[in-house]
Enzyme design. Structure first.
Site, short mmCIF file in Angstrom:
data_model
loop_
_atom_site.label_atom_id
_atom_site.label_comp_id
_atom_site.label_asym_id
_atom_site.label_seq_id
_atom_site.Cartn_x
_atom_site.Cartn_y
_atom_site.Cartn_z
N TRP A 129 0.80 -1.22 0.00
CA TRP A 129 0.00 0.00 0.00
C TRP A 129 0.84 1.27 0.00
O TRP A 129 0.32 2.34 -0.28
CB TRP A 129 -0.90 0.02 1.24
CG TRP A 129 -0.16 -0.35 2.49
CD1 TRP A 129 -0.10 -1.58 3.07
CD2 TRP A 129 0.70 0.48 3.27
NE1 TRP A 129 0.72 -1.56 4.16
CE2 TRP A 129 1.23 -0.30 4.32
CE3 TRP A 129 1.07 1.83 3.19
CZ2 TRP A 129 2.11 0.20 5.27
CZ3 TRP A 129 1.95 2.34 4.14
CH2 TRP A 129 2.46 1.53 5.16
N SER A 206 6.54 -7.34 3.32
CA SER A 206 7.33 -7.70 4.48
C SER A 206 8.13 -8.98 4.23
O SER A 206 7.79 -9.79 3.36
CB SER A 206 6.42 -7.91 5.69
OG SER A 206 5.66 -9.10 5.55
N GLU A 227 11.06 -7.99 -3.21
CA GLU A 227 11.61 -6.76 -2.64
C GLU A 227 10.97 -6.61 -1.27
O GLU A 227 9.80 -6.25 -1.15
CB GLU A 227 11.31 -5.57 -3.55
CG GLU A 227 12.28 -4.40 -3.36
CD GLU A 227 11.83 -3.39 -2.34
OE1 GLU A 227 11.12 -3.75 -1.38
OE2 GLU A 227 12.16 -2.22 -2.49
N CYS A 261 10.58 1.21 2.33
CA CYS A 261 11.53 0.14 2.58
C CYS A 261 12.97 0.64 2.54
O CYS A 261 13.81 0.17 3.31
CB CYS A 261 11.35 -0.98 1.55
SG CYS A 261 9.77 -1.83 1.64
#
Length: 453
Positions: A129, A206, A227, A261
């Site tokens: 998201w 995650s 990723e 990230c």
């Protein structure tokens, strides 16, 4: 049904219909049926289609930015920039895809031997998201240019953003079935990965979820690009431009309310300038205010979900309880929405939550290092390996850091970012495979050897 919430107010958004297993598989079937014709479409025509997608994205950028602000709390100015970057990604592969996919002659005992890069078929993208437009284009632009059809499974938090995004592909008049949205609940993802028509999987999310996706794809011997999370270190040495370094660290950590990230998570500062850097960061973090992302401002938006906010706060509390100092932030705000303040934690050591775990929010952990060797040791004391950076003017220190930092990216005197021209990805708990650049377009192709006597 998908049940998103507005993170700014905490209120439920209208329920969005999701597909059951049978309807989801029909969507997959449409993409599989479209794959041979799209693969046979001349690459110049695929490039023209991507250029039309870029134009349609720009035409829809205000609507897309508004939806992102409403569904996941991204400030409008950041949402507009995300759509522009996404359009640029489509154009990059339109301009360079033919070159990246050109057959390569390799010498052998044949009269002619070469390698061809051909599409695999239908690729499933499972997306988060936090950057719903950019992460979709990062997966779809190279895969489509390579001749694959794409199915986008967006996060349940952003169903209307996903619809508006796919509408841009339809507006660009791509053939039916080439780029499709798959609004399903998380429990159906495994069945879709197992579908024989799905030939590869791209996942961003995650590390724990990535392990499950990787196992499911591997069970079907399907390639995957993952990723995943990061606990990105940033080393600041005593000879660095401290003012610029602290500006970039603050930008990196607080953009999208820290929900990135590849943002700086851990700053490791040489002891000679540790107090100076901490003071400079405090000046920047303490001035950052919380605000409605739907308004034109540079304030900090909310965390996307309440459970994520509470998890982040728990990490902060555990870090403080373990001995870290909280210089600013660290408290749950009163009032509506899922906001969390810019939080600066000092004297963070290995074994503390903010050092060992990924913190997905506006929380920065600062650690002291004796020298470069100690800083590199601390930087590599992590199971993650996504991005990393160093600030110094010494060429020997730069070369040592580039060689020693265990990560998929190293930025020197600058911000870790994704760029369509450069490959992006990680090692360890940060995943495997690469997106973007010439390497990214070759992840979902058949690298076919041809030998002619």
């Amino acid at each position: 049904m998908l049940t998103p919430n507005n993170p700014t107010t905490g209120e439920a958004l209208p329920i969005f219909p999701s597909l059951d297993a049978a309807k989801a598989k029909r969507i997959v079937g449409m993409a599989v049926t479209a794959a041979p014709l799209w693969a046979d479409t001349p690459i110049a025509e695929r490039a023209d289609a991507l250029r039309r997608v870029a134009k349609c994205l720009r035409d829809a950028k205000h609507e897309l930015a508004r939806l992102m602000a409403e569904e996941m709390g991204k400030p409008l100015r950041e949402g507009l920039a995300e759509v522009e970057k996404s359009a640029g990604c489509a154009e990059y592969y339109a301009d360079n895809g033919a070159q990246f996919l050109a057959a390569e002659t390799l010498a052998s005992d044949a009269s002619h031997s070469y390698v061809k890069y051909q599409p695999l078929g239908t690729v499933l993208g499972i997306l988060p998201w936090n950057a719903p437009v950019w992460l979709a284009l990062r997966f779809m632009a190279p895969a489509l240019m390579a001749g694959n059809t794409c199915i986008m499974k967006a996060d349940p938090n952003v169903p209307r953003t996903a619809v508006a995004l796919i509408a841009a592909f339809h507006e660009a008049e791509l053939p039916g079935g080439v780029a499709l949205n798959l609004p399903i609940t998380t429990d159906l993802i495994g069945e879709i990965i197992d579908h024989p028509g799905i030939k590869a999987v791209s996942f961003t999310g995650s590390s724990n979820a990535g392990k499950k996706v990787a196992a499911r794809a591997a069970a079907g011997l399907k390639p995957a690009v993952l990723e995943l999370g990061g606990s990105d270190p940033c080393i600041v040495l005593a000879d660095a431009d401290l003012e610029k370094a602290c500006d970039i660290i603050t930008l990196s950590r607080l953009i999208n309310a820290g929900q990135s990230c590849i943002s700086v998570k851990r700053v490791i500062v040489e002891e000679a300038v540790y107090d100076d850097v901490c003071e400079r960061l405090y000046q920047r973090f303490s001035q950052k205010t919380l605000g409605d992302p739907r308004k034109e401002s540079d304030s900090l938006g909310p965390i996307a979900r309440e459970d994520l906010r509470l998890g982040l706060h728990d990490q902060v509390k555990r870090t403080i309880d373990a001995g870290a100092r909280c210089l600013c932030g660290g408290d749950l705000p009163q009032g509506d929405g899922f906001f969390y303040p810019a939080t600066l934690l000092l004297d963070v050591m290995p074994g503390m939550a903010a050092f060992d775990e990924e913190t997905f929010g506006p929380v920065l952990a600062v650690s002291k290092a004796r020298d470069l060797d100690h800083a590199l040791e601390l930087a590599n004391t992590t199971a993650y390996g996504l991005g990393s950076s160093i600030w110094t003017t010494d060429e020997n220190s730069i070369e040592r850091a580039i060689y020693t930092l265990q990560a998929g990216q190293v930025a020197v005197n600058g911000i870790v970012k994704t760029d369509p021209r450069l490959p992006s990805g990680g090692i360890g708990l940060s995943g495997y495979g690469r997106e973007l650049g010439p390497q990214g377009i070759r992840e979902f192709v058949n690298i076919k050897q041809v030998w002619i006597a």
